[in-house]
Design a protein around this motif. Structure first.
Motif, mmCIF file in Angstrom:
data_model
loop_
_atom_site.group_PDB
_atom_site.id
_atom_site.type_symbol
_atom_site.label_atom_id
_atom_site.label_comp_id
_atom_site.label_asym_id
_atom_site.label_seq_id
_atom_site.Cartn_x
_atom_site.Cartn_y
_atom_site.Cartn_z
ATOM 1 N N LYS A 78 0.863 -1.180 0.000
ATOM 2 C CA LYS A 78 0.000 0.000 0.000
ATOM 3 C C LYS A 78 0.900 1.231 0.000
ATOM 4 N N GLN A 79 0.316 2.373 -0.198
ATOM 5 C CA GLN A 79 1.079 3.614 -0.129
ATOM 6 C C GLN A 79 1.569 3.833 1.304
ATOM 7 N N THR A 107 2.215 7.260 10.407
ATOM 8 C CA THR A 107 2.294 6.432 9.203
ATOM 9 C C THR A 107 3.745 6.256 8.758
ATOM 10 N N ASP A 160 0.049 -0.858 12.653
ATOM 11 C CA ASP A 160 -0.171 -2.039 11.806
ATOM 12 C C ASP A 160 1.027 -2.979 11.883
ATOM 13 N N ALA A 191 1.450 6.299 3.230
ATOM 14 C CA ALA A 191 0.492 7.036 4.063
ATOM 15 C C ALA A 191 -0.656 6.151 4.542
ATOM 16 N N GLU A 192 -0.778 4.953 3.992
ATOM 17 C CA GLU A 192 -1.861 4.037 4.355
ATOM 18 C C GLU A 192 -1.447 2.965 5.352
ATOM 19 N N ILE A 193 -0.174 2.928 5.719
ATOM 20 C CA ILE A 193 0.323 1.923 6.661
ATOM 21 C C ILE A 193 0.812 2.649 7.913
ATOM 22 N N THR A 194 0.268 2.267 9.062
ATOM 23 C CA THR A 194 0.684 2.897 10.318
ATOM 24 C C THR A 194 1.721 2.034 11.035
ATOM 25 N N ASP A 250 4.727 7.144 5.951
ATOM 26 C CA ASP A 250 5.036 8.398 5.281
ATOM 27 C C ASP A 250 5.612 9.404 6.279
#
Length: 139
Positions: free
Chosen positions: A69-70, A119, A78, A72-75, A121
């Motif tokens: 995933k991008q 994230t 997670d 910014a979509e993975i914390t 990011d």
């Protein structure tokens, strides 16, 4: 709650993949070399990250791993949950007296909030900045 090397090195893998997002796969050998880590240990960590659909493997001579995933979509939450399990500062919170239970729940919620709002990011951007602001981000 103490994060083990599994969580710390797993974050390292993921941050390195975030830094290279969109530029093709990165080998674990490269990540291990650049961060002075054991490639064999990183191989053990990437399997659960792949099973959790956080990374994808790319086969071939120029293969390696990419984020699924991008960034910014993975914390970070997670990643830590996959490698460390549930986020709990104390085992058996439900058995504590109410005052202690409330304290441990507040600590747990604060840690979860930081992990779930940070994230890859964010970590990638702060890793490229040596300013005092970036240092304070990690404290």
């Amino acid at each position: 709650m103490k994060i083990s090397t599994k969580g710390r090195y797993g974050l390292t893998i993921m941050i390195e993949l975030a830094k290279n997002y969109g530029n093709g796969p990165v080998s674990l050998k490269t990540i291990a070399r650049d961060n002075n880590l054991s490639e064999h240990y990183l191989e053990q960590l990437v399997a659960p990250l792949r099973n959790a659909c956080l990374v994808k493997s790319v086969r071939g001579a120029y293969g390696g791993y990419i984020l699924a995933k991008q960034p910014a979509e993975i914390t970070s939450g997670d990643i830590i949950r996959v490698l460390e399990g549930p986020i709990t500062p104390v085992e058996g919170i439900e058995e504590e007296e109410p005052a202690k239970q409330a304290l441990w729940m507040r600590v747990r919620d604060a840690v979860k909030n930081v992990l779930d709002t940070t994230t890859l990011d964010d970590l990638r951007k702060h890793g490229d900045d040596d300013s005092q602001e970036a240092y304070m981000f990690y404290i």
